[in-house]
Design a protein around this motif. Structure first.
Motif, PDB file in Angstrom:
ATOM      1  N   SER A 112       0.831  -1.217   0.000  1.00 19.36           N
ATOM      2  CA  SER A 112       0.000   0.000   0.000  1.00 19.36           C
ATOM      3  C   SER A 112       0.855   1.252   0.000  1.00 19.36           C
ATOM      4  N   TYR A 113       1.937   1.248   0.774  1.00 16.45           N
ATOM      5  CA  TYR A 113       2.838   2.405   0.770  1.00 16.45           C
ATOM      6  C   TYR A 113       3.424   2.602  -0.621  1.00 16.45           C
TER       7      TYR A 113
ATOM      8  N   ARG B 186       1.024   4.036  -3.068  1.00 18.31           N
ATOM      9  CA  ARG B 186       0.704   5.439  -2.814  1.00 18.31           C
ATOM     10  C   ARG B 186       1.853   6.367  -3.186  1.00 18.31           C
ATOM     11  N   TYR B 187       3.089   5.972  -2.836  1.00 21.44           N
ATOM     12  CA  TYR B 187       4.241   6.868  -3.015  1.00 21.44           C
ATOM     13  C   TYR B 187       5.176   6.443  -4.143  1.00 21.44           C
TER      14      TYR B 187
END
Length: 301
Positions: free
Chosen positions: A174-175, A178-179
């Motif tokens: 998920s990180y 997102r980034y």
């Protein structure tokens, strides 16, 4: 050769009192009465002409002089025990108190499962284990051995490798969604990093690139902490990128909670070691523990 015939008198009693901080407990360990222990300590202090203990009605503690004397006496008592044991080592079962210092990451990943098995196998060995990620002086702190991870500093300690592992960089899917997933090490500048407090510099992560050259990447940590379990939890909660030994995060990678980064580059190989002070005779209790850990870890990896 002339000498002081009373030089060693009371030394075993003093070491036992220093480690139990109780005349009553020392008496139980040595199978004497508390009054005998007290008398021995009084006589020792009189011969030394120095106060070794602070005494109150409720507690006993070492003076500064007592602490320094204890460090020397502990080694002398250990050496005397080794001298006696070395005469008939093959006939003696491993026994005694084993003092171990280890990082918490090793306790969580290995010792939790293995220490009970070791104690069942060697019933005459008692163990004191202190968990700390901070490097301690095992001689001054009177440990029989310590477990260390990574590059060892030059010292007078003897090291035996228990296993090899890799230092990996990971983050949650998920990180990374997102980034973005960094492709080059230099891209870490733009990411939220979770650094380990006791690495040489928490604001610099070092990597080895394809040609074998080591590069130092400046990072701006969002979190700096001294506990791998907390680092792992923070990363799994999508809060940043972390770098740690593969054995500690392998399960999270396998179940999809974390994802490897820079897996196209060679990973830094690091060792897990047992280190212990240099002695002519290695105590049997130390040897069997090191051998036990080496065999157990070799079976896992």
């Amino acid at each position: 050769m002339g000498g002081n015939s009373q030089l060693l008198d009371g030394m075993v009693v003093f070491v036992t009192v220093a480690e139990t901080l109780s005349f009553t407990k020392a008496a139980q360990v040595l199978s004497h009465s508390p009054s005998y222990i007290s008398k021995e300590m009084n006589q020792l202090e009189q011969r030394m002409a120095v106060q070794l203990l602070h005494r109150t009605t409720r507690s006993i503690s070492l003076t500064e002089e007592g602490h320094q004397y204890y460090l020397r006496c502990r080694q002398i008592v250990d050496d005397a025990n080794l001298a006696q044991a070395s005469l008939s080592r093959a006939q003696h079962k491993p026994s005694g108190l084993l003092r171990i210092n280890a990082p918490e990451i090793i306790a969580e990943s290995h010792l939790n499962d293995l220490i009970g098995e070791f104690l069942n196998q060697y019933e005459d060995i008692n163990v004191v284990i202190d968990l700390s990620d901070e490097l301690v002086n095992i001689v001054e702190e009177s440990y029989d051995l310590a477990i260390r991870i990574g590059k060892l500093k030059d010292s007078n300690l003897i090291a035996k490798k228990l296993m090899d592992t890799r230092l990996v960089t990971v983050a949650s899917p998920s990180y990374l969604k997102r980034y973005g997933k960094p492709i080059k090490h230099s891209e870490l500048n733009n990411h939220k990093c979770i650094s380990y407090r006791y690495q040489p510099n928490p604001k610099v992560w070092s990597y080895t690139i394809a040609n074998g050259k080591e590069v130092s990447i400046p990072v701006t940590p969002r979190v700096v902490c001294n506990n791998a379990s907390l680092q792992l939890s923070i990363s799994k909660m999508d809060a940043g990128i972390v770098r740690m030994p593969l054995f500690y995060c392998q399960q999270a990678i396998d179940n999809g909670e974390l994802e490897l980064i820079f897996d196209d580059y060679p990973s830094a190989e690091i060792g897990v070691y047992a280190v212990y002070p240099h002695k002519q005779f290695l105590a049997t209790k130390v040897k069997v523990f090191i051998d036990f850990m080496a065999n157990a870890l070799a079976a896992d990896y």
